[in-house]
Design a protein around this motif. Sequence first.
Motif, PDB file in Angstrom:
ATOM      1  N   PRO A 136       0.763  -1.055  -0.096  1.00  0.00           N
ATOM      2  CA  PRO A 136       0.029   0.096   0.087  1.00  0.00           C
ATOM      3  C   PRO A 136       1.013   1.034  -0.008  1.00  0.00           C
ATOM      4  CG  PRO A 136      -0.057  -1.061   2.147  1.00  0.00           C
ATOM      5  CD  PRO A 136       0.652  -1.894   1.317  1.00  0.00           C
ATOM      6  N   ALA A 137       0.499   2.326  -0.632  1.00  0.00           N
ATOM      7  CA  ALA A 137       1.219   3.736  -0.489  1.00  0.00           C
ATOM      8  C   ALA A 137       1.343   4.097   0.836  1.00  0.00           C
ATOM      9  CB  ALA A 137       0.185   4.443  -1.243  1.00  0.00           C
ATOM     10  N   LEU A 138       2.638   4.582   0.992  1.00  0.00           N
ATOM     11  CA  LEU A 138       3.133   4.891   2.028  1.00  0.00           C
ATOM     12  C   LEU A 138       2.451   6.117   2.683  1.00  0.00           C
ATOM     13  CD1 LEU A 138       6.957   4.809   1.143  1.00  0.00           C
ATOM     14  CD2 LEU A 138       5.761   3.015   2.727  1.00  0.00           C
ATOM     15  N   ASP A 139       2.065   6.133   4.054  1.00  0.00           N
ATOM     16  CA  ASP A 139       1.490   7.431   4.526  1.00  0.00           C
ATOM     17  C   ASP A 139       2.170   8.554   4.318  1.00  0.00           C
ATOM     18  OD1 ASP A 139      -0.681   5.603   5.441  1.00  0.00           O
ATOM     19  OD2 ASP A 139       0.393   5.366   7.499  1.00  0.00           O
ATOM     20  N   THR A 194      24.275   3.335  -9.632  1.00  0.00           N
ATOM     21  CA  THR A 194      22.869   3.634 -10.166  1.00  0.00           C
ATOM     22  C   THR A 194      22.026   3.759  -8.882  1.00  0.00           C
ATOM     23  OG1 THR A 194      22.188   1.401 -10.620  1.00  0.00           O
ATOM     24  CG2 THR A 194      23.317   2.702 -12.366  1.00  0.00           C
ATOM     25  N   LYS A 195      21.067   4.683  -8.764  1.00  0.00           N
ATOM     26  CA  LYS A 195      19.907   4.857  -7.994  1.00  0.00           C
ATOM     27  C   LYS A 195      19.220   3.611  -8.259  1.00  0.00           C
ATOM     28  CE  LYS A 195      20.446   9.770  -8.137  1.00  0.00           C
ATOM     29  NZ  LYS A 195      19.456  11.003  -8.167  1.00  0.00           N
ATOM     30  N   THR A 196      18.170   3.481  -7.314  1.00  0.00           N
ATOM     31  CA  THR A 196      17.194   2.374  -7.565  1.00  0.00           C
ATOM     32  C   THR A 196      16.225   2.935  -8.752  1.00  0.00           C
ATOM     33  OG1 THR A 196      17.194   1.440  -5.262  1.00  0.00           O
ATOM     34  CG2 THR A 196      15.283   1.347  -6.549  1.00  0.00           C
ATOM     35  N   PRO A 197      15.892   1.910  -9.648  1.00  0.00           N
ATOM     36  CA  PRO A 197      15.005   2.423 -10.714  1.00  0.00           C
ATOM     37  C   PRO A 197      13.896   3.082 -10.265  1.00  0.00           C
ATOM     38  CG  PRO A 197      15.786   0.233 -10.937  1.00  0.00           C
ATOM     39  CD  PRO A 197      16.265   0.348  -9.636  1.00  0.00           C
ATOM     40  N   ILE A 198      13.248   4.127 -11.007  1.00  0.00           N
ATOM     41  CA  ILE A 198      12.211   4.927 -10.570  1.00  0.00           C
ATOM     42  C   ILE A 198      10.878   4.069 -10.430  1.00  0.00           C
ATOM     43  CG2 ILE A 198      10.689   6.775 -11.452  1.00  0.00           C
ATOM     44  CD1 ILE A 198      13.381   8.171 -12.704  1.00  0.00           C
ATOM     45  N   GLY A 199      10.827   2.960 -11.490  1.00  0.00           N
ATOM     46  CA  GLY A 199       9.906   2.059 -11.414  1.00  0.00           C
ATOM     47  C   GLY A 199       9.289   1.637  -9.952  1.00  0.00           C
ATOM     48  N   MET A 200      10.556   1.337  -9.136  1.00  0.00           N
ATOM     49  CA  MET A 200      10.383   0.842  -7.773  1.00  0.00           C
ATOM     50  C   MET A 200       9.452   1.837  -7.032  1.00  0.00           C
ATOM     51  SD  MET A 200      10.828  -1.672  -5.861  1.00  0.00           S
ATOM     52  CE  MET A 200      12.228  -2.660  -6.269  1.00  0.00           C
ATOM     53  N   LEU A 201       9.391   3.112  -7.352  1.00  0.00           N
ATOM     54  CA  LEU A 201       8.421   3.915  -6.387  1.00  0.00           C
ATOM     55  C   LEU A 201       7.019   3.447  -6.772  1.00  0.00           C
ATOM     56  CD1 LEU A 201       9.747   7.475  -7.527  1.00  0.00           C
ATOM     57  CD2 LEU A 201      10.061   6.415  -5.286  1.00  0.00           C
ATOM     58  N   LYS A 202       6.570   2.877  -7.824  1.00  0.00           N
ATOM     59  CA  LYS A 202       5.341   2.318  -7.975  1.00  0.00           C
ATOM     60  C   LYS A 202       5.453   0.937  -7.319  1.00  0.00           C
ATOM     61  CE  LYS A 202       1.730   1.091 -11.367  1.00  0.00           C
ATOM     62  NZ  LYS A 202       0.706   2.064 -10.797  1.00  0.00           N
ATOM     63  N   ASP A 203       6.146   0.115  -7.953  1.00  0.00           N
ATOM     64  CA  ASP A 203       6.089  -1.377  -7.784  1.00  0.00           C
ATOM     65  C   ASP A 203       6.353  -1.937  -6.186  1.00  0.00           C
ATOM     66  OD1 ASP A 203       5.653  -1.828 -10.246  1.00  0.00           O
ATOM     67  OD2 ASP A 203       7.578  -2.673 -10.704  1.00  0.00           O
ATOM     68  N   GLY A 204       7.415  -1.027  -5.673  1.00  0.00           N
ATOM     69  CA  GLY A 204       8.036  -1.345  -4.286  1.00  0.00           C
ATOM     70  C   GLY A 204       7.338  -0.727  -3.244  1.00  0.00           C
ATOM     71  N   GLY A 232       4.413   1.607  -3.649  1.00  0.00           N
ATOM     72  CA  GLY A 232       2.899   1.865  -3.849  1.00  0.00           C
ATOM     73  C   GLY A 232       2.626   3.303  -4.112  1.00  0.00           C
ATOM     74  N   LEU A 233       3.597   4.036  -4.509  1.00  0.00           N
ATOM     75  CA  LEU A 233       3.603   5.204  -5.211  1.00  0.00           C
ATOM     76  C   LEU A 233       2.800   5.377  -6.252  1.00  0.00           C
ATOM     77  CD1 LEU A 233       6.497   7.064  -3.254  1.00  0.00           C
ATOM     78  CD2 LEU A 233       4.129   7.011  -2.589  1.00  0.00           C
ATOM     79  N   PHE A 234       2.309   6.431  -6.752  1.00  0.00           N
ATOM     80  CA  PHE A 234       1.853   6.606  -8.220  1.00  0.00           C
ATOM     81  C   PHE A 234       0.866   5.704  -8.853  1.00  0.00           C
ATOM     82  CE2 PHE A 234       6.182   8.596  -7.992  1.00  0.00           C
ATOM     83  CZ  PHE A 234       5.887   9.902  -8.338  1.00  0.00           C
ATOM     84  N   PRO A 235      -0.259   5.291  -8.036  1.00  0.00           N
ATOM     85  CA  PRO A 235      -1.011   4.286  -8.409  1.00  0.00           C
ATOM     86  C   PRO A 235      -1.845   4.318  -9.554  1.00  0.00           C
ATOM     87  CG  PRO A 235      -1.919   5.587  -6.640  1.00  0.00           C
ATOM     88  CD  PRO A 235      -0.574   6.206  -6.995  1.00  0.00           C
ATOM     89  N   ALA A 264       8.193  10.026 -14.695  1.00  0.00           N
ATOM     90  CA  ALA A 264       9.444  10.773 -15.360  1.00  0.00           C
ATOM     91  C   ALA A 264      10.452  10.888 -14.016  1.00  0.00           C
ATOM     92  CB  ALA A 264       9.041  11.829 -16.080  1.00  0.00           C
ATOM     93  N   ILE A 265      11.606  11.254 -14.499  1.00  0.00           N
ATOM     94  CA  ILE A 265      12.749  11.728 -13.530  1.00  0.00           C
ATOM     95  C   ILE A 265      12.098  13.017 -12.768  1.00  0.00           C
ATOM     96  CG2 ILE A 265      14.897  12.750 -13.069  1.00  0.00           C
ATOM     97  CD1 ILE A 265      15.936  10.671 -15.349  1.00  0.00           C
ATOM     98  N   SER A 266      11.375  13.787 -13.236  1.00  0.00           N
ATOM     99  CA  SER A 266      10.924  14.803 -12.670  1.00  0.00           C
ATOM    100  C   SER A 266       9.713  14.363 -11.377  1.00  0.00           C
ATOM    101  CB  SER A 266      10.375  15.997 -13.743  1.00  0.00           C
ATOM    102  OG  SER A 266       9.154  15.472 -14.277  1.00  0.00           O
ATOM    103  N   ASP A 267       9.138  13.565 -11.949  1.00  0.00           N
ATOM    104  CA  ASP A 267       8.089  12.871 -10.875  1.00  0.00           C
ATOM    105  C   ASP A 267       8.869  12.258  -9.638  1.00  0.00           C
ATOM    106  OD1 ASP A 267       6.029  13.412 -12.444  1.00  0.00           O
ATOM    107  OD2 ASP A 267       6.155  11.441 -13.550  1.00  0.00           O
ATOM    108  N   ALA A 268       9.972  11.657  -9.986  1.00  0.00           N
ATOM    109  CA  ALA A 268      10.635  11.201  -8.802  1.00  0.00           C
ATOM    110  C   ALA A 268      11.773  11.992  -8.073  1.00  0.00           C
ATOM    111  CB  ALA A 268      11.641  10.104  -9.504  1.00  0.00           C
TER     112      ALA A 268
END
Length: 181
Positions: free
Chosen positions: A22-25, A82-92, A94-97, A105-109
Motif C-alpha cells: 500500500p502507498a506509504l502514509d 545507479t540509483k534504485t530504478p524509478i519504477g520501484m516507486l510504484k512497484d515497491g 506503492g506510489l503513483f497508483p 518521469a525523473i521529474s516525478d521522482a
Amino acid sequence: MFNNLLAGCPVPKASAVRKHLPALDSVDNSLALNCIQSLFADLDEDRFYVNYELRGVAKYLIGNGFADGGIPSSNIEFLAFTKTPIGMLKDGYGLFPDKDKKAIAISDAKPYDAMLTLDGLYRHLRNSIAHGQFAEVKRKSASNGKREPFLYFQDTNAKGQISARMFLSYKRIKLIGELPN
C-alpha cells in the motif's frame, strides 16, 4: 526513525519482491538526505557519483580511471552507482497508483531522489556481497602510516554491465551499518 523499507535495508523475513505494498502514509525524503550527508559529507564531490543510468556510471568510471576493474592501489574512497530504478516507486513503495511505471518521469521522482539513492546504495552493497563481487584489501593510511582495511564492491546487472563500484574503508562501512532504522 528511518523506515528500513525506505532505505532498502534487509530486514529478516521482510521482502517487497513481487508484492504490492500500500502507498506509504508519508515519505520524508529529508531523512534519506540526512543519512547520505552524514555518511559521505567528507568525500570530495568527485568521489561520490550517482546516476539513474548505467551509461552515466560507466562514463564516470572511465573518466576517473576506475573502469579497468582492478582494485584501487590507493586509499582514496569512492562510490559510483545507479540509483534504485524509478519504477520501484510504484512497484515497491506503492506510489503513483494511477501511472504506468514506465510513465513515471525523473521529474516525478525528484521528491524521492535521496531515498532512491540510499536505497540504491544498500541494494548494490547487498548484491555485491550476495554475488561474491567484493574483496578486502589493506592500504597505508595517510594519517598514521599504518595499513588499514578497505572493501571493494562491484555490482553488475544481468547482462554483466557494471551498475556499481565502491571502494570503502571499514570506518565508513561501520557508519553505514549504524544508520538509524
